[in-house]
Design a protein around this motif. Structure first.
Motif, PDB file in Angstrom:
ATOM      1  N   LEU A   1      16.176 -46.517 -22.389  1.00  0.00           N
ATOM      2  CA  LEU A   1      15.757 -45.886 -21.140  1.00  0.00           C
ATOM      3  C   LEU A   1      14.492 -45.051 -21.300  1.00  0.00           C
ATOM      4  N   LEU A   2      14.118 -44.743 -22.538  1.00  0.00           N
ATOM      5  CA  LEU A   2      12.943 -43.912 -22.793  1.00  0.00           C
ATOM      6  C   LEU A   2      11.722 -44.734 -23.192  1.00  0.00           C
ATOM      7  N   ARG A   3      11.890 -46.039 -23.339  1.00  0.00           N
ATOM      8  CA  ARG A   3      10.798 -46.883 -23.813  1.00  0.00           C
ATOM      9  C   ARG A   3       9.898 -47.351 -22.671  1.00  0.00           C
ATOM     10  N   PRO A   4       8.612 -47.575 -22.978  1.00  0.00           N
ATOM     11  CA  PRO A   4       7.745 -48.252 -22.012  1.00  0.00           C
ATOM     12  C   PRO A   4       8.003 -49.755 -22.056  1.00  0.00           C
ATOM     13  N   VAL A   5       7.383 -50.484 -21.158  1.00  0.00           N
ATOM     14  CA  VAL A   5       7.505 -51.945 -21.153  1.00  0.00           C
ATOM     15  C   VAL A   5       6.826 -52.499 -22.401  1.00  0.00           C
ATOM     16  N   ASP A   6       7.444 -53.498 -23.015  1.00  0.00           N
ATOM     17  CA  ASP A   6       6.867 -54.095 -24.217  1.00  0.00           C
ATOM     18  C   ASP A   6       5.511 -54.716 -23.892  1.00  0.00           C
ATOM     19  N   ASP A   7       4.500 -54.352 -24.651  1.00  0.00           N
ATOM     20  CA  ASP A   7       3.137 -54.836 -24.426  1.00  0.00           C
ATOM     21  C   ASP A   7       2.469 -54.991 -25.787  1.00  0.00           C
ATOM     22  N   PRO A   8       2.605 -56.170 -26.421  1.00  0.00           N
ATOM     23  CA  PRO A   8       2.091 -56.364 -27.784  1.00  0.00           C
ATOM     24  C   PRO A   8       0.603 -56.079 -27.940  1.00  0.00           C
ATOM     25  N   LEU A   9      -0.187 -56.261 -26.884  1.00  0.00           N
ATOM     26  CA  LEU A   9      -1.626 -56.037 -26.984  1.00  0.00           C
ATOM     27  C   LEU A   9      -1.986 -54.555 -27.046  1.00  0.00           C
ATOM     28  N   ASN A  10      -1.031 -53.692 -26.736  1.00  0.00           N
ATOM     29  CA  ASN A  10      -1.347 -52.265 -26.635  1.00  0.00           C
ATOM     30  C   ASN A  10      -0.405 -51.387 -27.457  1.00  0.00           C
ATOM     31  N   GLN A  11       0.094 -51.927 -28.555  1.00  0.00           N
ATOM     32  CA  GLN A  11       0.983 -51.134 -29.399  1.00  0.00           C
ATOM     33  C   GLN A  11       0.273 -49.937 -30.024  1.00  0.00           C
ATOM     34  N   GLY A  12      -1.051 -50.010 -30.116  1.00  0.00           N
ATOM     35  CA  GLY A  12      -1.807 -48.891 -30.675  1.00  0.00           C
ATOM     36  C   GLY A  12      -2.194 -47.849 -29.651  1.00  0.00           C
ATOM     37  N   SER A  13      -1.863 -48.075 -28.384  1.00  0.00           N
ATOM     38  CA  SER A  13      -2.228 -47.108 -27.347  1.00  0.00           C
ATOM     39  C   SER A  13      -1.282 -45.914 -27.374  1.00  0.00           C
ATOM     40  N   TRP A  14      -1.602 -44.915 -26.575  1.00  0.00           N
ATOM     41  CA  TRP A  14      -0.804 -43.698 -26.523  1.00  0.00           C
ATOM     42  C   TRP A  14      -0.187 -43.535 -25.143  1.00  0.00           C
ATOM     43  N   VAL A  15       0.860 -42.740 -25.075  1.00  0.00           N
ATOM     44  CA  VAL A  15       1.596 -42.517 -23.829  1.00  0.00           C
ATOM     45  C   VAL A  15       1.670 -41.008 -23.576  1.00  0.00           C
ATOM     46  N   LEU A  16       1.437 -40.598 -22.341  1.00  0.00           N
ATOM     47  CA  LEU A  16       1.520 -39.184 -21.978  1.00  0.00           C
ATOM     48  C   LEU A  16       2.962 -38.836 -21.635  1.00  0.00           C
ATOM     49  N   MET A  17       3.460 -37.757 -22.241  1.00  0.00           N
ATOM     50  CA  MET A  17       4.852 -37.359 -22.078  1.00  0.00           C
ATOM     51  C   MET A  17       4.966 -35.999 -21.397  1.00  0.00           C
ATOM     52  N   GLU A  18       6.118 -35.779 -20.777  1.00  0.00           N
ATOM     53  CA  GLU A  18       6.477 -34.466 -20.241  1.00  0.00           C
ATOM     54  C   GLU A  18       7.803 -34.044 -20.866  1.00  0.00           C
ATOM     55  N   TYR A  19       7.828 -32.831 -21.395  1.00  0.00           N
ATOM     56  CA  TYR A  19       9.051 -32.248 -21.952  1.00  0.00           C
ATOM     57  C   TYR A  19       9.416 -31.048 -21.091  1.00  0.00           C
ATOM     58  N   ARG A  20      10.675 -30.972 -20.685  1.00  0.00           N
ATOM     59  CA  ARG A  20      11.124 -29.835 -19.881  1.00  0.00           C
ATOM     60  C   ARG A  20      12.482 -29.355 -20.378  1.00  0.00           C
ATOM     61  N   ALA A  21      12.675 -28.051 -20.323  1.00  0.00           N
ATOM     62  CA  ALA A  21      13.942 -27.463 -20.750  1.00  0.00           C
ATOM     63  C   ALA A  21      14.094 -26.104 -20.088  1.00  0.00           C
ATOM     64  N   ALA A  22      15.336 -25.733 -19.796  1.00  0.00           N
ATOM     65  CA  ALA A  22      15.623 -24.466 -19.119  1.00  0.00           C
ATOM     66  C   ALA A  22      15.914 -23.372 -20.136  1.00  0.00           C
ATOM     67  N   TYR A  23      15.497 -22.151 -19.819  1.00  0.00           N
ATOM     68  CA  TYR A  23      15.842 -20.979 -20.620  1.00  0.00           C
ATOM     69  C   TYR A  23      17.207 -20.451 -20.182  1.00  0.00           C
ATOM     70  N   ASP A  24      18.022 -20.070 -21.153  1.00  0.00           N
ATOM     71  CA  ASP A  24      19.327 -19.485 -20.829  1.00  0.00           C
ATOM     72  C   ASP A  24      19.186 -18.086 -20.238  1.00  0.00           C
ATOM     73  N   SER A  25      18.146 -17.372 -20.682  1.00  0.00           N
ATOM     74  CA  SER A  25      17.887 -16.025 -20.167  1.00  0.00           C
ATOM     75  C   SER A  25      16.386 -15.877 -19.949  1.00  0.00           C
ATOM     76  N   PRO A  26      15.969 -14.984 -19.060  1.00  0.00           N
ATOM     77  CA  PRO A  26      14.541 -14.841 -18.755  1.00  0.00           C
ATOM     78  C   PRO A  26      13.724 -14.469 -19.990  1.00  0.00           C
ATOM     79  N   PRO A  27      12.672 -15.224 -20.298  1.00  0.00           N
ATOM     80  CA  PRO A  27      11.810 -14.883 -21.429  1.00  0.00           C
ATOM     81  C   PRO A  27      10.820 -13.790 -21.034  1.00  0.00           C
ATOM     82  N   GLY A  28      10.249 -13.144 -22.011  1.00  0.00           N
ATOM     83  CA  GLY A  28       9.224 -12.138 -21.767  1.00  0.00           C
ATOM     84  C   GLY A  28       8.239 -12.143 -22.911  1.00  0.00           C
ATOM     85  N   TYR A  29       7.107 -11.507 -22.695  1.00  0.00           N
ATOM     86  CA  TYR A  29       6.102 -11.470 -23.752  1.00  0.00           C
ATOM     87  C   TYR A  29       5.293 -10.188 -23.650  1.00  0.00           C
ATOM     88  N   GLU A  30       5.245  -9.455 -24.730  1.00  0.00           N
ATOM     89  CA  GLU A  30       4.403  -8.271 -24.822  1.00  0.00           C
ATOM     90  C   GLU A  30       3.298  -8.546 -25.827  1.00  0.00           C
TER      91      GLU A  30
END
Length: 267
Positions: free
Chosen positions: A141-170
Motif C-alpha cells: 500500500l506504500l509503494r508507487p506503481v512499478d516503473d522500470p525506466l524510473n527506478q533511479g528517480s525519487w519520490v516526495l514523501m509526507e510524514y505526520r504524527a501527533a504529539y501526546d502533549s503540547p510541545p514547547g521551545y525556549e
C-alpha cells in the motif's frame, strides 16, 4: 494492336517510392505519438508537483514552529518510507536541504488530544524525498506503481504524527522532539534527484528573523515586535524517463514558494 502496360522496372520504381512514403508516414505518426505521450507525461508530473507544493505551502502557513537549519531529526529507525536517500540511514540534517519539518497547532483546541482523535493535538509534519527503488520494497500500500525506466528517480514523501502533549521551545533549549514510529506516505512521484552534484536543494529554512529587523509591518499581524519569524523556501522539480525521451518539469512558477512563518512555540 499493342496493349499499353507498365514494365517491371516501372513497377519496381513505383513500389520503392510507395515504400519510402509509407516509412516516412510511419515515422511521422510514431514521432507524433511519442511527442503526445511526452507532453501528457509532463503535464501529469507538473500537476502532481503543483498539488504537492500547494499542500506544503498550506501547512507552512499554518505552522507554529519550523525546525531550523541546525536541526538533525530521526523520523524512524527502520523502514523504507523514512530512509535518507543520500546516506541510506535515518538521520536527516535540515541543512542538507532535503527536509522541511514543522509543528502545526491543533485544528480544534476545544477537543482533547488522544483516543484516536488528533484534531485537538499538535501535529508534526515533515516533507522529504526517498529513492523510488527503496520505496518499492515497502509494504504494497506504500509503494508507487512499478516503473522500470524510473527506478533511479525519487519520490516526495509526507510524514505526520501527533504529539501526546503540547510541545514547547525556549531559546537555547533542545528542539521539540519528533513523534517517531509512523510511516511516510507518498505525495508526488518523479521528483528530480536533489542533494547531488548538479542538482539544487529542495528546501531552505532561513534563520530566525524578527519582523522589526525586517522593517516590514506586514510581518507583525499580531502587533508584537518580539514575534520571531522563519523564512521558508521550497522548490520542486520533476523528471520522468520515457525511454527515448525524458519529461522534465523545471522548478518555476507555482513550484517555487517563499513563505514567512510566525513561530508561536518560540519563547
Amino acid at each position: 494492336m499493342k496493349r499499353a502496360g507498365v514494365t517491371l522496372v516501372e513497377l519496381l520504381v513505383a513500389l520503392g517510392v510507395l515504400g519510402i512514403l509509407l516509412v516516412a508516414a510511419g515515422r511521422y505518426f510514431a514521432s507524433s505519438t511519442d511527442l503526445s505521450f511526452a507532453a501528457r507525461a509532463r503535464a501529469e508530473v507538473l500537476s502532481e508537483l503543483q498539488t504537492a507544493q500547494a499542500i506544503i505551502a498550506a501547512r507552512a502557513r499554518q505552522a507554529a514552529f519550523v525546525y531550523p537549519e541546525f536541526a538533525e531529526l530521526t523520523l524512524s529507525n527502520s523502514g523504507y518510507t523514512t530512509r535518507n536517500p543520500l546516506t541510506d540511514g535515518y538521520v536527516w540534517k535540515i541543512s542538507d536541504g532535503l527536509m522541511l519539518a514543522m509543528i502545526l497547532p491543533p485544528e480544534n483546541r476545544a477537543q482533547p488530544c488522544g483516543g484516536g482523535n488528533t484534531s485537538g493535538c499538535f501535529m508534526f509534519y515533515a516533507y522529504y524525498p526517498v529513492k523510488r527503488s527503496a520505496l518499492m520494497k515497502a509494504a504494497p500500500l506504500l509503494r508507487p506503481v512499478d516503473d522500470p525506466l524510473n527506478q533511479g528517480s525519487w519520490v516526495l514523501m509526507e510524514y505526520r504524527a501527533a504529539y501526546d502533549s503540547p510541545p514547547g521551545y525556549e531559546r537555547g533549549a533542545p528542539l521539540p522532539p519528533v513523534p517517531t514510529g509512523q510511516q511516510g506516505r507518498m505525495l508526488a512521484e518523479y521528483l528530480s534527484p536533489v542533494g547531488a552534484p548538479g542538482y539544487p536543494r529542495l528546501f531552505l529554512t532561513e534563520g530566525e528573523h524578527r519582523p522589526d529587523d525586517e522593517g516590514n509591518p506586514a510581518l507583525q499581524p499580531d502587533g508584537n515586535p518580539n514575534t520571531w519569524v522563519f523564512r521558508v523556501h521550497s522548490w520542486l522539480s520533476g523528471e520522468r524517463s520515457l525511454g527515448a525521451q525524458t519529461a522534465r518539469v523545471p522548478r518555476q512558477g507555482a513550484l517555487e514558494q517563499d513563505i514567512f512563518v510566525r513561530n508561536t512555540l518560540l519563547r
